[in-house]
Write a protein that holds these residues in place. Structure first.
Motif, PDB file in Angstrom:
ATOM      1  N   GLU A   1       0.826  -1.207   0.000  1.00 40.51           N
ATOM      2  CA  GLU A   1       0.000   0.000   0.000  1.00 40.51           C
ATOM      3  C   GLU A   1       0.860   1.256   0.000  1.00 40.51           C
TER       4      GLU A   1
ATOM      5  N   ASP B   1       2.205   1.941  -3.444  1.00 36.46           N
ATOM      6  CA  ASP B   1       1.158   2.433  -4.329  1.00 36.46           C
ATOM      7  C   ASP B   1       0.888   3.915  -4.089  1.00 36.46           C
ATOM      8  N   VAL B   2       0.922   4.316  -2.822  1.00 37.65           N
ATOM      9  CA  VAL B   2       0.661   5.717  -2.485  1.00 37.65           C
ATOM     10  C   VAL B   2       1.769   6.617  -3.031  1.00 37.65           C
TER      11      VAL B   2
ATOM     12  N   GLU C   1       3.824   6.003  -5.527  1.00 36.42           N
ATOM     13  CA  GLU C   1       3.766   6.027  -6.987  1.00 36.42           C
ATOM     14  C   GLU C   1       2.653   6.952  -7.470  1.00 36.42           C
ATOM     15  N   HIS C   2       1.504   6.915  -6.791  1.00 36.41           N
ATOM     16  CA  HIS C   2       0.397   7.796  -7.154  1.00 36.41           C
ATOM     17  C   HIS C   2       0.790   9.260  -6.959  1.00 36.41           C
ATOM     18  N   GLN C   3       1.466   9.561  -5.852  1.00 37.93           N
ATOM     19  CA  GLN C   3       1.886  10.939  -5.590  1.00 37.93           C
ATOM     20  C   GLN C   3       2.866  11.411  -6.657  1.00 37.93           C
TER      21      GLN C   3
ATOM     22  N   ARG D   1       3.036  10.393  -9.734  1.00 40.92           N
ATOM     23  CA  ARG D   1       2.316  10.592 -10.986  1.00 40.92           C
ATOM     24  C   ARG D   1       1.522  11.897 -10.972  1.00 40.92           C
ATOM     25  N   ILE D   2       0.920  12.226  -9.825  1.00 38.13           N
ATOM     26  CA  ILE D   2       0.085  13.426  -9.730  1.00 38.13           C
ATOM     27  C   ILE D   2       0.948  14.684  -9.647  1.00 38.13           C
TER      28      ILE D   2
END
Length: 57
Positions: A5, A8-9, A11-13, A15-16
């Motif tokens: 988890e 994933d967090v 990687e999302h940050q 990307r954003i």
């Protein structure tokens, strides 16, 4: 089994928000660069004159 988890967090940050190394400094307008250089030169001269003034007194 590892918990992914956190990965994933992050990687999302990334990307954003994008990475910090993605900044394009060469795209900065020349006037803003010159203002920045002027401020830096001002503080360097200020520090030099203050140190010379301390040693003169």
């Amino acid at each position: 089994m590892p918990n992914n988890e956190y990965n994933d967090v992050t990687e999302h940050q990334k990307r954003i928000e994008g990475k910090l190394t993605d900044m394009n400094v060469k795209g900065t307008p020349k006037r803003i660069k010159w203002i920045g250089y002027g401020i830096i030169i001002f503080f360097v001269i200020l520090i030099l004159t203050m140190t010379i003034g301390v040693f003169i007194n």
